[in-house]
Every structure is written in C-alpha cells, then in structure tokens.
Design a protein around this motif. Structure first.
Motif, mmCIF file in Angstrom:
data_model
loop_
_atom_site.group_PDB
_atom_site.id
_atom_site.type_symbol
_atom_site.label_atom_id
_atom_site.label_comp_id
_atom_site.label_asym_id
_atom_site.label_seq_id
_atom_site.Cartn_x
_atom_site.Cartn_y
_atom_site.Cartn_z
ATOM 1 N N PRO A 1 1.343 -5.666 2.695
ATOM 2 C CA PRO A 1 0.421 -4.707 2.081
ATOM 3 C C PRO A 1 0.019 -3.585 3.038
ATOM 4 O O PRO A 1 -0.152 -3.797 4.244
ATOM 5 C CB PRO A 1 -0.778 -5.566 1.710
ATOM 6 N N ILE A 2 -0.138 -2.388 2.479
ATOM 7 C CA ILE A 2 -0.761 -1.264 3.176
ATOM 8 C C ILE A 2 -2.218 -1.239 2.745
ATOM 9 O O ILE A 2 -2.539 -1.100 1.561
ATOM 10 C CB ILE A 2 -0.075 0.072 2.814
ATOM 11 N N LEU B 1 -3.607 -0.749 -0.922
ATOM 12 C CA LEU B 1 -3.115 0.433 -1.623
ATOM 13 C C LEU B 1 -1.804 0.151 -2.342
ATOM 14 O O LEU B 1 -1.658 0.421 -3.520
ATOM 15 C CB LEU B 1 -2.940 1.591 -0.637
ATOM 16 N N PHE B 2 -0.846 -0.400 -1.613
ATOM 17 C CA PHE B 2 0.447 -0.782 -2.179
ATOM 18 C C PHE B 2 1.147 -1.678 -1.180
ATOM 19 O O PHE B 2 0.604 -1.942 -0.085
ATOM 20 C CB PHE B 2 1.304 0.462 -2.509
ATOM 21 N N LYS B 3 2.334 -2.132 -1.520
ATOM 22 C CA LYS B 3 3.119 -2.996 -0.648
ATOM 23 C C LYS B 3 4.442 -2.340 -0.331
ATOM 24 O O LYS B 3 5.045 -1.680 -1.184
ATOM 25 C CB LYS B 3 3.361 -4.354 -1.310
ATOM 26 N N TYR C 1 2.135 -0.655 11.349
ATOM 27 C CA TYR C 1 2.198 0.697 11.909
ATOM 28 C C TYR C 1 1.465 1.693 10.996
ATOM 29 O O TYR C 1 0.672 2.520 11.459
ATOM 30 C CB TYR C 1 3.660 1.115 12.081
ATOM 31 N N ALA C 2 1.705 1.593 9.692
ATOM 32 C CA ALA C 2 1.037 2.504 8.763
ATOM 33 C C ALA C 2 -0.467 2.275 8.736
ATOM 34 O O ALA C 2 -1.257 3.237 8.675
ATOM 35 C CB ALA C 2 1.631 2.336 7.363
ATOM 36 N N ASN C 3 -0.898 1.038 8.796
ATOM 37 C CA ASN C 3 -2.339 0.733 8.778
ATOM 38 C C ASN C 3 -3.040 1.293 10.022
ATOM 39 O O ASN C 3 -4.182 1.770 9.934
ATOM 40 C CB ASN C 3 -2.544 -0.783 8.685
ATOM 41 N N ASP D 1 -0.481 10.224 -3.308
ATOM 42 C CA ASP D 1 -1.752 10.416 -4.014
ATOM 43 C C ASP D 1 -2.727 9.281 -3.728
ATOM 44 O O ASP D 1 -3.933 9.519 -3.529
ATOM 45 C CB ASP D 1 -1.497 10.528 -5.518
ATOM 46 N N ARG D 2 -2.215 8.087 -3.697
ATOM 47 C CA ARG D 2 -3.091 6.940 -3.418
ATOM 48 C C ARG D 2 -3.662 7.023 -2.003
ATOM 49 O O ARG D 2 -4.852 6.743 -1.776
ATOM 50 C CB ARG D 2 -2.322 5.634 -3.594
#
Length: 535
Positions: A42-43, A50-52, A67-69, A125-126
């Motif tokens: 998950p992000i 938000l999404f996976k 990394y994104a988190n 967008d999210r």
C-alpha cells in the motif's frame, strides 16, 4: 507507608507502560515482515491508504511503496505548495511530486481494461488531494477542532458507559426480584446474569475501543500508529493460526464458535426450564421425576446441538480425536475427583436414590434437595441456607432420605411421668393430644409405647406419622405444648431428677495423745470448778 505506596504504584505503572510499549513496538516492527511475499504493497499517507502498487520484475512491491511513502511524508512535512504531475520517461508514465520522481506506473499496476497512463492520472489526483488534506490537518485551527471533537467523544463515551451501567443494574435488580417472586422453573438463572454482565463489559470495551480509534484518526501524528495497531489486531485475529485436523482457524472463528456454544447452552437451559415448568408440570408427576426428565433432555440437546454446530462449522469430528485422548489422559492424571463426581451425578440422576424435593440428612446437614447436577447437589437447609454437596457423598456415606418411597414419616416424642401414674390414662391423654393436629396423619394411627422404668420416671414414647418431614421440629414443639397442657390439666405429674441423702448417727472412736489428755483435764478442773461455784 503512606508515602511509599504511591511511589510504588507509580513505579509499577511505569514499568507496565514501558513493557507494553516494548511489546507493541516489537509487534509493529514485525508488520513489514508479515507483509513480505505479498504481490502488492500500500501507498499510505498519515495512515490513510491511497492505493496499492504491484510487484515488478526485479523490484518487490514493498520497497517501491516504502520509497514513495518517504517522499510523500517529506513533502507534507515541508509545508511547501504541492505540484503533482505525470511525465513520460522511456514510454512509461512517472508521477512527480515537486520535481521528485515518486512512482513509475507499469502495465502490472493498471487493472484489466485500463491503460497505464489512465492509472497514472487517477493516482496523481489521489496523491494531490491527499497531500493537500494532510497539510491542512497540520494547521493549528484543525488541531484545535480535532481536540474539541476528541474531548466531546470521551465525554460522550463516559456518559454512555454510565447509562449502560445504570441499565444493566436495573435489569439485574429486576432479575433478582423476578427470581424471588417467580417459581425457580421460570425464574432467570445465574448464567443469564453472568451473560448480562459479560455483555455489558464487552459493549463497554467496544465503545472505548471505537472512541480510541476515532480520536486517534483525528490527528495525523497518531493516525499512523492507530492504523498499524488496527492492522496488527486484524492480522492476529483473522489469520488462521489454530490448526484442527486438515484446516486452520483464526481467533475470530474460534470466538464465534465459543459464542455459538454459549448460546446453545442458554437455549438448552431455557428449553429445560420450559419443559419442567410448563409441560411436565401438567403430567402430574412428582418433582423428582420432572427434574430427572428435564436434566436428561437438557444434556441430550447439548450433545445433539454440539454435533450439529461442529458439522455446520465444517469441522470433521474425527479430527478432534486427539483432544479426546488428551482429555482422557487429563482425567486419568489430574481430574479423578471431577470424574468421580460426574459419574456419581449420573448414577444419582438415573438410579434416583434421591430426587429433587426430597428431605434428606447428609452428615450434619438436613434440608430439601433443590437441584441435582452432574457434579454436585444443592440442599436448602431449614435455616434457608444453600449447601453444595459433592455427589460422591450420597454414594459413599449413609444418607437419610425422609421422603424416599413414602409420603409420610414417623417421629418419636419421649415422655416421662411420675411413679404411681395411671399409664392407661396417660396413654389415652397422649393420643388425644395428637387429634385435630393438621400435620399428623390418621393412618397409620398414633401409638404409645412403654419403654420401661427409669431412675425417676416411667418412660413412654409417643409415635406419630407426619406428612411434612421438613416441619418435624415445629410439629414436635407443638405436640409437646399440647401434651404439657393436657397433663397439667389432668394432674399428671411430670417428674424431675431427685436424689435422697441419709445420714446415720453413732460414736466415732478417737484416740488422743497423753499430752492432749493432760491439758484437757487441767482445763476442765480450772474452768469446770469456776462454773460450779457460780452455780
């Protein structure tokens, strides 16, 4: 001591908090380990998913998400204006946040029927909305509003807890009054009271847990921890960790099964009470026979219901044979006493040497049998005290059952009259004393036996038959009052212990020493002559 106790309490409480924090931190540190091997990760931002992202060739899903988190948290903490856009690098859409490459979207990230470019725009967008919301929730105005909401939730929870406690207290008081006024067959049992208290504790726990989760979700700093705790709890409860046969069951499934069994016990006990009070009561059978049939029906329903529940649950009964073996070993090693009481209870239920409603003597206790279970028997004494007696005592020792195989019981009243009394007249008076007394039956008729000659009286014994053995002491007292009044009215003497003492007179041979004889002679000469001269 008054100064040391608070310090000891604070020290103990601090140690508990430290230990709990260590265990909680260690458990949360295992969350990434549990997540390894999953094809998606998950992000999240401030605990909100938000999404996976999916696993790519050469890249695990979890490192991509971590990394994104990290980039998202850094952007939110900076407080700079957010710019999220999608750029194309090597024919792949890349999501950028404030000039930093956040995530590369591939075909594996997009669901079936959606292009990777469309998926990238949707995620952009999210992310944009989530970052702006996270920055807004870090402003002082939002924090003050969240604090007010949290305080309101806590106060509301306190009020609801008090109201629930008051409602439970009123219900318990109503159950107690109903149990005192309604016959025991239809009165609520103690198990219903325990169920009500357990339900109250469960509802209160769920209420405070919901308040804790809701208030922690109001703040972005605590939302991450609450989300981790929730994930940990869900994983611990929902993961199949208890193997039974060929299947494994989760803690939630086991709790549901235990709850179903508890509900089965409540239903079977209700059916037992209805059968005993509403159905068997119309047959005219005595109370002991009704209780025996109700107990047999209760355990039969429990056995059938347990088998049906296990089958509906999908548990193969052959897979729990190992538990039966362990139970047998436990009975053989440490549960001999329970097994003995259980077998004794079955013997009492089916052989029926005693029944509910019988008036019995067990050792030093005398009372009415109120309840017979497979482990113990409840006896209500004449002082209205409940005595719980193990079933084995009824089979291993002598028990006096005043109600066994007969509706009447004979009692004895010893009586003594003075020597010289007309025994024929006394016999008629004693029998007359039992007439018109409601608890003395006419058949068999009362009788008087001459027991013999005593030290101080002629010993008689009045034998009467009564139909209420539990009232024998009151009946004896009333009959003795009648007997005493009749004997006094007819001038029949009731003797009391007497002893006669006879004293015989005579000379006592006394030998005196020569010195004492000489002294007595001198005294007599001296004082005797003086007395003669005065005369």
């Amino acid at each position: 001591m008054s100064c040391l106790n608070p310090l000891r309490f604070i020290k103990t409480k601090s140690l508990r908090i430290v230990a709990l924090s260590f265990i909680l931190g260690y458990s949360l540190s295992l969350t990434p380990v549990w997540a390894q091997g999953n094809p998606t990760a998950p992000i999240t931002l401030d605990g909100r998913q938000l999404f996976k992202v999916s696993q790519l060739e050469g890249f695990e899903a979890q490192p991509r998400a971590d990394y994104a988190n990290q980039i998202l948290n850094r952007v939110v903490q900076s407080g700079d204006p957010v710019q999220v856009k999608v750029v194309e690098i090597k024919d792949l859409p890349v999501i950028r946040v404030n000039g930093l490459n956040l995530l590369t979207v591939t075909e594996k990230d997009a669901p079936e029927g959606m292009l990777k470019e469309e998926q990238a725009e949707l995620w952009r967008d999210r992310i944009d909305v989530a970052i702006k919301l996270a920055q807004e929730q870090r402003r002082p105005g939002y924090i003050r509003q969240a604090l007010l909401i949290s305080v309101g939730c806590v106060l509301l929870a306190i009020a609801l807890t008090s109201v629930l406690g008051s409602i439970c207290h009123r219900l318990l008081q109503r159950l107690i009054r109903q149990q005192e006024t309604v016959p025991e067959a239809t009165a609520p049992t103690r198990s219903l009271e325990l169920f009500l208290k357990f339900t109250l504790a469960l509802v209160r726990t769920a209420l405070w847990l919901a308040v804790a989760l809701y208030t922690s979700n109001q703040f972005p700093q605590t939302r991450v921890w609450s989300q981790k705790i929730a994930d940990l709890v869900v994983y611990s409860l929902a993961s199949p960790i208890i193997p039974l046969g060929d299947k494994s069951y989760s803690v939630i499934q086991i709790i549901i099964l235990v709850g179903l069994f508890y509900g089965l016990l409540i239903v079977t006990k209700t059916v037992k009470n209805v059968l005993r009070s509403r159905v068997l009561g119309l047959t005219g059978m005595n109370r002991g026979a009704q209780e025996t049939i109700a107990i047999i029906a209760n355990y039969t329903l429990i056995l059938i219901g347990s088998v049906v529940l296990l089958q509906l649950w999908g548990l193969d009964l052959s897979s729990i044979t190992i538990f039966a073996g362990v139970l047998g070993v436990g009975i053989g090693l440490g549960l001999q006493g329970i097994a003995k009481e259980f077998v004794s209870g079955l013997v009492i239920i089916f052989e029926r040497p005693i029944q509910v409603g019988d008036f019995v003597n067990v050792g030093d206790f005398m009372g009415t049998v109120e309840r017979i279970s497979v482990r113990s028997t409840e006896i209500r004494t004449l002082d209205l005290v409940s005595i719980i007696v193990p079933n084995s005592r009824f089979l291993e020792k002598e028990v006096v059952n005043w109600s066994h195989s007969s509706f009447v019981t004979r009692i004895k009243l010893p009586i003594g009259v003075a020597y010289g009394s007309d025994l024929t007249k006394v016999r008629e008076l004693l029998i007359d004393a039992t007439k018109d007394y409601p608890d003395v039956v006419s058949e068999p008729p009362p009788n008087v036996i001459f027991r013999g000659y005593g030290d101080n009286s002629l010993n008689l014994e009045l034998l009467v038959w009564i139909k209420e053995p539990r009232k024998q002491f009151i009946i004896k007292s009333d009959l003795y009052f009648r007997i005493d009044a009749i004997l006094r009215d007819r001038n029949i003497e009731i003797p009391f212990p007497q002893r006669d003492l006879y004293v015989r007179s005579g000379s006592l041979p006394i030998e005196l020493s020569p010195q004492l004889e000489a002294s007595l002679e001198n005294w007599l000469k001296k004082y005797g002559n003086g007395a003669n001269q005065r005369d």
